[in-house]
Design a protein around this motif. Sequence first.
Motif, short mmCIF file in Angstrom:
data_model
loop_
_atom_site.label_atom_id
_atom_site.label_comp_id
_atom_site.label_asym_id
_atom_site.label_seq_id
_atom_site.Cartn_x
_atom_site.Cartn_y
_atom_site.Cartn_z
N ALA A 47 0.83 -1.21 0.00
CA ALA A 47 0.00 0.00 0.00
C ALA A 47 0.86 1.26 0.00
O ALA A 47 1.99 1.26 -0.49
CB ALA A 47 -0.98 -0.03 1.18
N ASN A 48 0.37 2.34 0.57
CA ASN A 48 1.03 3.64 0.50
C ASN A 48 2.19 3.74 1.48
O ASN A 48 2.08 3.32 2.63
CB ASN A 48 0.03 4.76 0.79
N TRP A 49 3.28 4.34 1.02
CA TRP A 49 4.47 4.52 1.86
C TRP A 49 5.04 5.91 1.66
O TRP A 49 4.97 6.49 0.57
CB TRP A 49 5.55 3.49 1.49
N VAL A 50 5.63 6.42 2.74
CA VAL A 50 6.49 7.61 2.68
C VAL A 50 7.85 7.16 3.17
O VAL A 50 8.01 6.78 4.33
CB VAL A 50 5.96 8.76 3.55
N GLU A 51 8.85 7.18 2.27
CA GLU A 51 10.19 6.71 2.60
C GLU A 51 11.18 7.87 2.57
O GLU A 51 10.89 8.92 2.00
CB GLU A 51 10.64 5.64 1.59
N ILE A 52 12.35 7.64 3.17
CA ILE A 52 13.38 8.68 3.17
C ILE A 52 14.53 8.26 2.25
O ILE A 52 14.79 7.08 2.05
CB ILE A 52 13.89 8.97 4.59
N LEU A 53 15.20 9.27 1.73
CA LEU A 53 16.34 9.06 0.83
C LEU A 53 17.47 8.35 1.56
O LEU A 53 17.74 8.62 2.73
CB LEU A 53 16.84 10.42 0.33
N ASP A 54 18.15 7.44 0.87
CA ASP A 54 19.37 6.86 1.40
C ASP A 54 20.42 7.97 1.47
O ASP A 54 20.87 8.48 0.46
CB ASP A 54 19.85 5.74 0.47
N HIS A 92 7.08 9.66 -1.89
CA HIS A 92 5.68 9.26 -1.69
C HIS A 92 5.31 8.29 -2.81
O HIS A 92 5.48 8.60 -3.98
CB HIS A 92 4.74 10.47 -1.78
N GLY A 93 4.73 7.14 -2.46
CA GLY A 93 4.30 6.22 -3.50
C GLY A 93 3.66 4.97 -2.93
O GLY A 93 3.35 4.89 -1.74
N GLU A 94 3.50 3.97 -3.80
CA GLU A 94 2.77 2.75 -3.42
C GLU A 94 3.60 1.50 -3.69
O GLU A 94 4.35 1.43 -4.66
CB GLU A 94 1.45 2.68 -4.20
N TYR A 95 3.44 0.51 -2.81
CA TYR A 95 4.04 -0.80 -2.96
C TYR A 95 2.97 -1.85 -3.22
O TYR A 95 1.83 -1.74 -2.73
CB TYR A 95 4.78 -1.21 -1.69
N GLN A 96 3.35 -2.88 -3.96
CA GLN A 96 2.50 -4.05 -4.16
C GLN A 96 3.39 -5.29 -4.13
O GLN A 96 4.32 -5.41 -4.91
CB GLN A 96 1.76 -3.97 -5.49
N ASN A 97 3.16 -6.16 -3.15
CA ASN A 97 3.98 -7.37 -2.97
C ASN A 97 5.46 -7.03 -2.84
O ASN A 97 6.33 -7.72 -3.37
CB ASN A 97 3.77 -8.35 -4.12
N GLY A 98 5.74 -5.94 -2.12
CA GLY A 98 7.13 -5.57 -1.86
C GLY A 98 7.81 -4.83 -2.98
O GLY A 98 9.01 -4.51 -2.88
N LYS A 99 7.08 -4.49 -4.07
CA LYS A 99 7.68 -3.78 -5.20
C LYS A 99 6.96 -2.46 -5.44
O LYS A 99 5.74 -2.36 -5.32
CB LYS A 99 7.62 -4.63 -6.47
N LYS A 100 7.76 -1.43 -5.80
CA LYS A 100 7.18 -0.13 -6.08
C LYS A 100 6.37 -0.18 -7.37
O LYS A 100 6.79 -0.80 -8.35
CB LYS A 100 8.28 0.92 -6.21
N ILE A 101 5.20 0.47 -7.35
CA ILE A 101 4.36 0.52 -8.55
C ILE A 101 3.88 1.95 -8.76
O ILE A 101 3.88 2.77 -7.84
CB ILE A 101 3.14 -0.43 -8.45
#
Length: 456
Positions: free
Chosen positions: A287-294, A305-314
């Motif tokens: 589902a929806n995630w907010v992640e930080i830059l490495d 800001h974006g979405e994951y499905q089965n562990g992969k970005k979509i």
Amino acid sequence: MISLRSKMPEYSNSILRNQIIKEQEVDKWDQNKGRLVKTKIQITITQENYIIYSSKEGVILRQELNQDNYINSEVLNNMEQIIHLKWHGEYGQNQRKLGKWVATWSGEALQNVGGYYKDGLKEALWKEPIKNYQSNAQVFESGGYFHNQKYGRWNFIQNNETIGGGSYNQQAQKNGKWTELQEGFSDDLQVTWKGEYKIGIKVGIWDILYENSKIGGGSFGDGQGIKQGNWVEIWKGFYYFSQVTENGEYKNGKKFGRWDIWYKDIENNTITKIGGGSYDEGGNKSANWVEILDGFCEDSQVIYHGEYQNGKKIGKWDIWYKKEYGDLENTRIKVVGLNQRMVFVKILKQFRMGNIKMEKKFGRWDIWYKDIESNKITKMQKYDIKRSKQQSMCLKSGDASYDELGQETKLGNWAKVSEGFNNDSQITKKGEYKIAQNFDIWMIREKKVKEIDYEK
């Protein structure tokens, strides 16, 4: 005592006959990220039994005679140790280490560091550098060996003070109360773990401490060393200017449900939730995630800001950047769906823009640079060799072409930004590529702070 360097012959970078060549990942300190990162080097074992460590560019970093069996010898996995750490001692008639061995760093003796070998095995008391010992992590561990296995009490020592440690049982397993160092422990990452081992397995509650203050932790359940229940963990890039933690739940050793990302602003002494998302039953992001830059830190607060499905970005992902003295603002740099043109990624104050096709780079990519003082964004184009010498040659760099397989091809005249390029380290390299290899003479140029032109 044998002087290894006196027996080292000179080798060119050409391929030698009957040699073993392997690629090895080693740790290298990244000043911008404030932590160790992985980089690849090449290790060559020659017919004469010399070990040669070489960089990806073919530069010899270290070479020494290997009198031990290579399979049983210790291969260094830290870049600074490869360059600076040397061990000195004697070999017996059977070519096994014997008697007292001592260590030097950049040619200077490390005080009281070393120990004794008997028939090639470590015995009795030893003091040795920790696994990631380097200039900003001058920590040692001290204790006893019996037939090359650790036993009894071992301590971690920094600046002649004990900062942690614990005991080994007769089977060389950690047992009882321990204070361990976080992987990558350094002057900027003074993080320790405090808890209990039972015959080599972590059990019960473990606390995570930063500069001796508790900042996280959780429980290991079922006697299997598996994390269970609620945990507060430090982010992989945690250090003084990037005090980021992740809070959530473990279920059967996998992250589950909602996890939040928190950031401590050291200037204002405030803690703010800056991101997070959910994990499914399999421990995959969904589902929806907010992640930080490495590389997220006080001066580089970039989030995704974006979405994951089965562990992969979509789908569509947006990149947001917090100004030094303002609120989060959309940088207008957005990652759109795969197989389409995309404008990609904000790193520190530097932009890279190009295309993605089937998850691989293709076509032309350009590098853009934002000057934080003037707030101007400049395209750092490929240097044109036809320009007159009177015209500026600064930072006209960074173009790359990629083929349909996503492989980068560099040809002709280039001016490249250095690794670790930032506002305080504006260094470029100018030269020529032929058949994707460095060719002829390269010039190194540096822009001094608050100056317009670049200096060779």
